[in-house]
Scaffold this motif. Structure first.
Motif, PDB file in Angstrom:
ATOM      1  N   GLY A 115       0.833  -1.208   0.000  1.00 54.87           N
ATOM      2  CA  GLY A 115       0.000   0.000   0.000  1.00 54.87           C
ATOM      3  C   GLY A 115       0.857   1.242   0.000  1.00 54.87           C
ATOM      4  N   GLU A 116       0.212   2.347   0.356  1.00 56.47           N
ATOM      5  CA  GLU A 116       0.849   3.654   0.212  1.00 56.47           C
ATOM      6  C   GLU A 116       1.555   4.089   1.503  1.00 56.47           C
ATOM      7  N   GLY A 117       0.788   4.158   2.559  1.00 61.21           N
ATOM      8  CA  GLY A 117       1.360   4.573   3.837  1.00 61.21           C
ATOM      9  C   GLY A 117       0.301   4.460   4.903  1.00 61.21           C
ATOM     10  N   PRO A 118       0.708   4.405   6.161  1.00 63.13           N
ATOM     11  CA  PRO A 118      -0.254   4.264   7.255  1.00 63.13           C
ATOM     12  C   PRO A 118      -1.228   5.445   7.301  1.00 63.13           C
TER      13      PRO A 118
ATOM     14  N   GLU B 104      -5.596   5.252  11.817  1.00 68.01           N
ATOM     15  CA  GLU B 104      -5.798   4.053  12.633  1.00 68.01           C
ATOM     16  C   GLU B 104      -4.531   3.180  12.646  1.00 68.01           C
ATOM     17  N   GLU B 105      -3.872   3.086  11.486  1.00 65.58           N
ATOM     18  CA  GLU B 105      -2.643   2.302  11.368  1.00 65.58           C
ATOM     19  C   GLU B 105      -1.533   2.914  12.226  1.00 65.58           C
ATOM     20  N   ASP B 106      -1.452   4.244  12.211  1.00 58.71           N
ATOM     21  CA  ASP B 106      -0.465   4.968  13.012  1.00 58.71           C
ATOM     22  C   ASP B 106      -0.705   4.719  14.510  1.00 58.71           C
TER      23      ASP B 106
ATOM     24  N   PRO C 170      -0.514  -2.278   9.538  1.00 59.40           N
ATOM     25  CA  PRO C 170      -1.036  -1.742   8.278  1.00 59.40           C
ATOM     26  C   PRO C 170      -2.469  -2.217   7.975  1.00 59.40           C
ATOM     27  N   PHE C 171      -3.200  -1.380   7.282  1.00 58.67           N
ATOM     28  CA  PHE C 171      -4.534  -1.715   6.772  1.00 58.67           C
ATOM     29  C   PHE C 171      -5.470  -2.266   7.846  1.00 58.67           C
ATOM     30  N   VAL C 172      -5.682  -1.460   8.880  1.00 57.41           N
ATOM     31  CA  VAL C 172      -6.655  -1.821   9.917  1.00 57.41           C
ATOM     32  C   VAL C 172      -7.820  -0.824   9.982  1.00 57.41           C
TER      33      VAL C 172
ATOM     34  N   CYS D  27       2.238  -4.610   3.597  1.00 62.06           N
ATOM     35  CA  CYS D  27       3.072  -3.493   4.059  1.00 62.06           C
ATOM     36  C   CYS D  27       2.840  -2.275   3.173  1.00 62.06           C
ATOM     37  N   ASN D  28       3.597  -1.252   3.390  1.00 59.88           N
ATOM     38  CA  ASN D  28       3.420   0.013   2.669  1.00 59.88           C
ATOM     39  C   ASN D  28       4.762   0.519   2.144  1.00 59.88           C
ATOM     40  N   ILE D  29       4.700   1.461   1.188  1.00 55.22           N
ATOM     41  CA  ILE D  29       5.956   2.031   0.684  1.00 55.22           C
ATOM     42  C   ILE D  29       6.611   2.965   1.697  1.00 55.22           C
TER      43      ILE D  29
ATOM     44  N   PHE E 182      -6.331  -1.143  -8.248  1.00 54.27           N
ATOM     45  CA  PHE E 182      -6.763   0.050  -7.527  1.00 54.27           C
ATOM     46  C   PHE E 182      -6.490  -0.096  -6.033  1.00 54.27           C
ATOM     47  N   HIS E 183      -6.270   1.027  -5.367  1.00 52.54           N
ATOM     48  CA  HIS E 183      -6.158   1.028  -3.911  1.00 52.54           C
ATOM     49  C   HIS E 183      -7.555   0.801  -3.322  1.00 52.54           C
ATOM     50  N   PRO E 184      -7.658   0.003  -2.231  1.00 54.80           N
ATOM     51  CA  PRO E 184      -8.990  -0.222  -1.647  1.00 54.80           C
ATOM     52  C   PRO E 184      -9.704   1.067  -1.218  1.00 54.80           C
TER      53      PRO E 184
END
Ligand code: URA
Length: 246
Positions: free
Chosen positions: A94-97, A100-102, A107-109, A134-136, A208-210
């Protein structure tokens, strides 16, 4: 009658034909090859096999440490390293947190994460714990803005190391920033989703990104993402069958 060498050449040609038609079947528009960077040539004095060169996920996490390599450290709550199976066949990038992820360090919660989890579990019939996510960039960009070039550059070696540690059969790049980072060029996601590309010799499916799917929740977009995930699943099955044959 053919001699041994002629037989060998014939077999190589047949293997190559089979390989190319398999690539075509899965929508490849390029032949994925690993292009060693100049950096690798310079450093390749030890002649160690690539497998010995990859660190484990915990070693990579340790190297990341309390990272301050870019400005995102100052606004983050948690580093969001990645989650899932360390031997996954498929890695979602994915892209970044987000917020909620932070908060959770996973990731992706958040909302987009629930959508991704549905795609993985209800759609693909896998468990979230079977795959790796994970994310970039590992720290949340303020107000969920796109990660900036210096932030991506500071973080991308960790993504690369994670991928090499997991050694997946397929990578799924979620959305434009992830796709552009992995491919090293500006990707037009609406035009290029559904096609195969390569990153360091790994097959990459773009989709596509979700979060985009949530914003534009049309039957057409849902169908397109499903088409992309079917391609990813078929590729995993094909690669698994090929390695069993050998
Ligand atoms: N969006 C992303 O790109 N990554 C996350 O971890 C959450 C939302």
């Amino acid at each position: 009658v053919m001699n041994q060498t002629q037989k060998k050449v014939l077999r190589i040609i047949e293997d190559l034909k089979e390989h190319l038609s398999y690539l075509k079947l899965f929508g490849f528009q390029e032949i994925p090859v690993e292009i060693p960077s100049l950096e690798n040539f310079k450093n390749d004095v030890s002649k160690k096999p690539l497998t010995n060169m990859s660190l484990t996920l915990s070693e990579i996490k340790e190297e990341l440490g309390d990272c301050r390599r870019c400005k995102l450290f100052s606004t983050r709550t948690h580093i969001v390293f990645g989650v899932g199976n360390k031997n996954a066949d498929i890695v979602f990038v994915g892209e970044g947190p987000g917020q909620e992820e932070d908060k959770q360090g996973v990731p992706f919660v958040g909302m987009a994460g629930q959508k991704l989890t549905d795609i993985i579990e209800k759609g693909m019939g896998l468990k979230r714990s079977d795959v790796y996510i994970c994310n970039i960039v590992k720290c949340r960009p303020p107000n969920n803005r796109d990660p900036e070039k210096d932030e991506i550059d500071a973080c991308s070696s960790f993504l690369e190391k994670q991928i090499k540690a997991i050694n997946p059969k397929v990578i799924v790049a979620l959305g434009k920033p992830a796709s552009s980072t992995l491919l090293g060029r500006n990707v037009a996601i609406t035009r290029e989703r559904g096609t195969w590309h390569s990153f360091q010799g790994y097959q990459v499916m773009l989709t596509f990104h979700p979060a985009y799917l949530l914003r534009f929740y049309t039957n057409e977009n849902r169908r397109l993402v499903w088409e992309d995930m079917k391609k990813a699943l078929s590729a995993i099955l094909t690669i698994s069958n090929q390695s069993k044959k050998k």
